[in-house]
Design a protein around this motif. Structure first.
Motif, PDB file in Angstrom:
ATOM      1  N   TYR A 260       0.834  -1.213   0.000  1.00 42.93           N
ATOM      2  CA  TYR A 260       0.000   0.000   0.000  1.00 42.93           C
ATOM      3  C   TYR A 260       0.859   1.249   0.000  1.00 42.93           C
ATOM      4  CZ  TYR A 260      -2.365   3.976   2.101  1.00 42.93           C
ATOM      5  OH  TYR A 260      -2.815   5.237   2.373  1.00 42.93           O
ATOM      6  N   THR A 266      -5.423   0.742  -4.535  1.00 42.92           N
ATOM      7  CA  THR A 266      -6.511  -0.006  -5.153  1.00 42.92           C
ATOM      8  C   THR A 266      -6.525  -1.419  -4.597  1.00 42.92           C
ATOM      9  OG1 THR A 266      -6.301   1.274  -7.193  1.00 42.92           O
ATOM     10  CG2 THR A 266      -7.519  -0.784  -7.322  1.00 42.92           C
ATOM     11  N   GLU A 271      -7.620   0.096  -0.047  1.00 43.78           N
ATOM     12  CA  GLU A 271      -8.623   1.158   0.029  1.00 43.78           C
ATOM     13  C   GLU A 271      -9.009   1.440   1.467  1.00 43.78           C
ATOM     14  OE1 GLU A 271     -11.658  -0.303  -2.575  1.00 43.78           O
ATOM     15  OE2 GLU A 271     -10.402  -0.020  -4.360  1.00 43.78           O
ATOM     16  N   GLU A 274      -6.265   3.565   2.904  1.00 46.99           N
ATOM     17  CA  GLU A 274      -6.357   4.935   2.408  1.00 46.99           C
ATOM     18  C   GLU A 274      -7.496   5.686   3.092  1.00 46.99           C
ATOM     19  OE1 GLU A 274      -5.518   8.302  -0.139  1.00 46.99           O
ATOM     20  OE2 GLU A 274      -4.407   6.666   0.809  1.00 46.99           O
ATOM     21  N   SER A 312      -9.417   6.030  -5.631  1.00 48.01           N
ATOM     22  CA  SER A 312     -10.021   4.716  -5.383  1.00 48.01           C
ATOM     23  C   SER A 312     -11.041   4.731  -4.254  1.00 48.01           C
ATOM     24  CB  SER A 312      -8.930   3.684  -5.074  1.00 48.01           C
ATOM     25  OG  SER A 312      -8.174   4.080  -3.941  1.00 48.01           O
ATOM     26  N   ILE A 313     -11.027   5.756  -3.385  1.00 52.04           N
ATOM     27  CA  ILE A 313     -11.976   5.787  -2.264  1.00 52.04           C
ATOM     28  C   ILE A 313     -13.153   6.728  -2.537  1.00 52.04           C
ATOM     29  CG2 ILE A 313     -10.147   5.222  -0.626  1.00 52.04           C
ATOM     30  CD1 ILE A 313     -10.315   8.159   0.349  1.00 52.04           C
TER      31      ILE A 313
END
Length: 418
Positions: A260, A266, A271, A274, A312-313
């Protein structure tokens, strides 16, 4: 002695309570009828029966923090100028508090036992049907979308753990114990088919704690050892032989954690990391009042627009951790309140789980199973933002606390006589 004209009331209330958990997991609108009947009955009991009010007072360690949470989030919503629609799910607490009064009635334990266990079995069968007949790889129930698999897994496991408690009760007939065991097995197998790592991991320590508590109460340590070994063997076989994809999902965790970065966010685990990073930023920026109920998604998308968070979030409205959810949306005071709510319930149910009377110990063990599962699952997922898991938690914990309060009140004169 109870008069015969009213003898049917406990049976009706017991049946309505027994079907409530299953109703939360079904999409039918008619499920509101049992809840409405229990709400009216609960209000009437609180208004007319001193015994119900006394049971509430004894269950105050569980009831009071929940009532405080309702008031806190109502104030939070109004203070931030957020639409009251955001308060919809949390507002259900206002119904579950008086509904809990129904647990102060002289209920029929066999109806509750069989109802809760059968619900676990029914939901397990739904999972099996979805996986083997509909061909759904990762099942999610019939009252959820694909994103509901995690909450559905936790929901089934809670009911399966309650079934397991009943299967371990040596004073029950062997036929009934086997029935509870079969329902629990169906529920647990259905939970495996959701492939949800968080609830499955959380279930392990709660399962072990419940088995050891029963062994401590009954002094049947050999039986506990057999159950634990059997549980480990079955779970191991199911995850590695029957459903290798579950083991693969667990194996992928370490790889995603180690790789990460803000540039590579991703994947399910990345995710989450993040989201947790950005949740930490939100808490640092708004430590006292938070950003407002259900506003994490808007906050995260604002950071994405500023180039401070990964794209991605963008689709997430919640940070996949109930503890961070409360800290982000309500500030540090909300996090303290959540810890108090879980901690007080764990203390109350744990305190009575070893009681010599089954009428106190069994509901306490059930309450411990519910609270323990939610408190652990809350580490890596949101457990209250959907109506289904939200309803199960507050319905069972509030109701079981009041039920224990009634049982303790009934035994008080006997203790004095001794």
């Amino acid at each position: 002695m109870q008069d015969k004209p009213n003898a049917w009331r406990p049976w009706i209330l017991s049946l309505l309570i027994a079907i409530m958990p299953l109703s939360f997991a079904l999409p039918f609108k008619a499920k509101a009828l049992p809840a409405a009947i229990l709400l009216v009955a609960g209000i009437w009991m609180l208004a007319t029966q001193a015994e119900a009010r006394q049971a509430f007072r004894r269950g105050a360690p569980v009831v009071a923090p929940v009532a405080l949470a309702f008031v806190f989030w109502l104030i939070n919503t109004l203070a931030h100028g957020i639409s009251l629609r955001q308060f919809d799910v949390m507002s259900h607490i206002l119904a579950f508090i008086p509904i809990a009064a129904c647990f102060a009635a002289p209920l029929r334990p066999i109806v509750l036992r069989l109802g809760f266990s059968a619900s676990a079995g029914a939901l397990g069968l739904i999972c099996i049907e979805q996986h083997y007949i509909e061909g759904i790889d990762r099942v999610y129930g019939i009252n959820n979308g694909l994103w509901g698999a995690i909450e559905f897994c936790m929901f089934i496991l809670v009911l399966s753990l309650i079934s397991t408690i009943q299967a371990l009760r040596v004073e029950l007939r062997s036929g009934e114990r086997l029935m509870h065991g079969a329902f629990a097995a169906l529920g647990i197998y259905g939970a495996l088919l959701t492939q949800s790592r968080g609830p499955l991991l959380a279930c392990i320590p709660v399962f072990i704690a419940l088995v050891l508590l029963q062994a401590r109460r009954t002094h049947r340590w050999r039986q506990a050892a057999v159950v634990l070994l059997l549980g480990v063997a079955v779970a191991g076989a199911a995850t590695t032989i029957l459903h290798g994809e579950v083991a693969e999902r667990f194996a992928a965790v370490s790889e995603e954690v180690s790789t990460y970065s803000e540039q590579d966010a991703t994947g399910a685990v990345r995710e989450r990391l993040e989201m947790w990073r950005n949740a930490g930023s939100a808490v640092a920026e708004h430590p006292l009042a938070g950003v407002g109920l259900n506003q994490f998604g808007a906050y995260a998308r604002g950071r994405i627009a500023e180039g401070k968070a990964a794209n991605s979030i963008e689709r997430y409205d919640h940070p996949h951790s109930e503890y961070l959810e409360w800290a982000v949306t309500g500030g540090i005071p909300a996090l303290v309140l959540l810890l108090f709510m879980f901690g007080s319930a764990l203390w109350f149910f744990g305190r009575h789980a070893l009681h010599r009377e089954n009428g106190v110990a069994m509901p306490a063990c059930a309450g411990l199973a519910v609270t323990g599962m939610y408190a652990l699952c809350a580490l890596t997922d949101n457990v209250f933002y959907r109506a289904m898991p939200h309803s199960l938690y507050f319905f069972l914990t509030l109701g079981l606390a009041v039920h224990i309060g009634r049982a303790l009140a009934l035994r008080e004169p006997l203790n004095r006589a001794r």
